[in-house]
Design a protein around this motif. Structure first.
Motif, PDB file in Angstrom:
ATOM      1  N   ARG A   1       0.832  -1.188   0.000  1.00  0.00           N
ATOM      2  CA  ARG A   1       0.000   0.000   0.000  1.00  0.00           C
ATOM      3  C   ARG A   1       0.877   1.252   0.000  1.00  0.00           C
ATOM      4  O   ARG A   1       2.049   1.215   0.385  1.00  0.00           O
TER       5      ARG A   1
ATOM      6  N   ASP B   1      -5.871  10.856  -0.155  1.00  0.00           N
ATOM      7  CA  ASP B   1      -6.978   9.894  -0.222  1.00  0.00           C
ATOM      8  C   ASP B   1      -6.538   8.535  -0.769  1.00  0.00           C
ATOM      9  O   ASP B   1      -7.352   7.623  -0.879  1.00  0.00           O
ATOM     10  N   ARG B   2      -5.268   8.381  -1.100  1.00  0.00           N
ATOM     11  CA  ARG B   2      -4.781   7.114  -1.666  1.00  0.00           C
ATOM     12  C   ARG B   2      -3.843   6.367  -0.725  1.00  0.00           C
ATOM     13  O   ARG B   2      -3.200   5.407  -1.134  1.00  0.00           O
TER      14      ARG B   2
ATOM     15  N   TYR C   1      -4.084   4.130   1.537  1.00  0.00           N
ATOM     16  CA  TYR C   1      -4.221   2.692   1.781  1.00  0.00           C
ATOM     17  C   TYR C   1      -4.547   1.907   0.503  1.00  0.00           C
ATOM     18  O   TYR C   1      -4.987   0.766   0.570  1.00  0.00           O
ATOM     19  N   GLU C   2      -4.267   2.528  -0.634  1.00  0.00           N
ATOM     20  CA  GLU C   2      -4.459   1.850  -1.908  1.00  0.00           C
ATOM     21  C   GLU C   2      -3.166   1.134  -2.308  1.00  0.00           C
ATOM     22  O   GLU C   2      -2.063   1.582  -1.963  1.00  0.00           O
ATOM     23  N   ARG C   3      -3.311   0.010  -3.012  1.00  0.00           N
ATOM     24  CA  ARG C   3      -2.109  -0.659  -3.522  1.00  0.00           C
ATOM     25  C   ARG C   3      -1.403   0.263  -4.513  1.00  0.00           C
ATOM     26  O   ARG C   3      -2.024   0.868  -5.390  1.00  0.00           O
ATOM     27  N   THR C   4      -0.068   0.341  -4.372  1.00  0.00           N
ATOM     28  CA  THR C   4       0.699   1.287  -5.183  1.00  0.00           C
ATOM     29  C   THR C   4       0.643   0.957  -6.666  1.00  0.00           C
ATOM     30  O   THR C   4       0.654   1.854  -7.512  1.00  0.00           O
TER      31      THR C   4
ATOM     32  N   ARG D   1      -1.760   0.112  -8.370  1.00  0.00           N
ATOM     33  CA  ARG D   1      -3.027   0.519  -8.966  1.00  0.00           C
ATOM     34  C   ARG D   1      -3.056   2.012  -9.309  1.00  0.00           C
ATOM     35  O   ARG D   1      -4.060   2.512  -9.816  1.00  0.00           O
ATOM     36  N   LEU D   2      -1.975   2.703  -9.006  1.00  0.00           N
ATOM     37  CA  LEU D   2      -1.888   4.121  -9.299  1.00  0.00           C
ATOM     38  C   LEU D   2      -1.327   4.356 -10.697  1.00  0.00           C
ATOM     39  O   LEU D   2      -0.644   3.496 -11.271  1.00  0.00           O
TER      40      LEU D   2
END
Length: 244
Positions: free
Chosen positions: A93, A135-136, A138-141, A143-144
């Motif tokens: 993340r 806002d990102r 805790y998103e998987r990296t 997926r950016l």
């Protein structure tokens, strides 16, 4: 920071040849040049990733090539690098990739625990907010977008708070407004610790707007070293094979 007579050869091919370069505290220096000119190799010598074939290196009072283990990690903790290929762990993340900027200051136990329960999240969120990605967290990296990943690498540097900032094409995937923001943040970061910024840049206009001095490389040699205020975009475009 000082390089004296630096040579780097890969096999029989010279990547750097007789490079002399000194950067004083507080300076913001742009390095320009065509692909293969030696820009990335120069940064590699400074962060200890590329040992010179000849010459001497002093970075924050030390020779990176002479250090090993803990001493080298301590120097790298004081030297922040934005790599051209970012070196992010895509499956992790964003919060973990940003926290990687503090691994040099953490014990192995704290670093391992942080992968389970992220540590220092207030600082991480503050850094991500500065690059527009709060806002990102805790998103998987992986997926950016490419530009978002580049901003994650900048946030990682913000939490590291290094004394010397080395940046290899730190704005290559960013639109013009974000590129200006990124270079502004890097300059502020270096100035805040009384340090310096050395950035390899592909955009001459960006170099002139954000740096005090421009160093031009060609075939591994320094062929230009001048105050930015004395140069024009047209003068620098020749380093990239651009002709008006």
């Amino acid at each position: 920071m000082r390089l004296t007579g630096i040579e780097v050869r890969f096999g029989g091919t010279p990547a750097l040849a007789g490079v002399d370069l000194a950067v004083a505290a507080g300076e913001r220096v742009a390095v320009v040049g065509a692909s293969g000119a030696g820009k990335s190799t120069l940064l590699g010598v400074l962060n200890g990733a590329v040992p010179p074939t000849a010459g001497s290196v002093r970075v924050l009072g030390q020779d990176p090539a002479a250090l090993r283990g803990r001493e080298l990690r301590r120097l790298r903790a004081r030297t922040g690098t934005v790599h051209q290929h970012l070196e992010l762990a895509g499956q992790l993340r964003v919060v973990h990739n940003v926290n990687a900027g503090r691994l040099g200051a953490w014990s192995a136990a704290r670093a391992a625990w942080s992968l389970v329960h992220p540590q220092g999240t207030d600082d991480v969120l503050a850094a991500l907010s500065r690059v527009g990605l709060a806002d990102r967290a805790y998103e998987r990296t992986d997926r950016l977008s490419g530009g978002q990943r580049q901003r994650v690498a900048l946030a990682r540097l913000l939490v590291q708070r290094p004394e010397l900032v080395l940046a290899d094409e730190p704005a290559s995937a960013l639109d013009p407004a974000l590129a200006d923001q990124a270079l502004g943040l890097l300059g502020e970061l270096a100035a805040g610790r009384g340090g310096a910024l050395l950035a390899c840049l592909h955009d001459p206009a960006l170099a002139l707007r954000h740096c005090d001095r421009v160093v031009g490389l060609a075939a591994g040699r320094v062929v230009l070293d001048a105050p930015a205020r004395t140069l024009t975009v047209a003068a620098l475009e020749g380093f990239y094979g651009v002709r008006r």
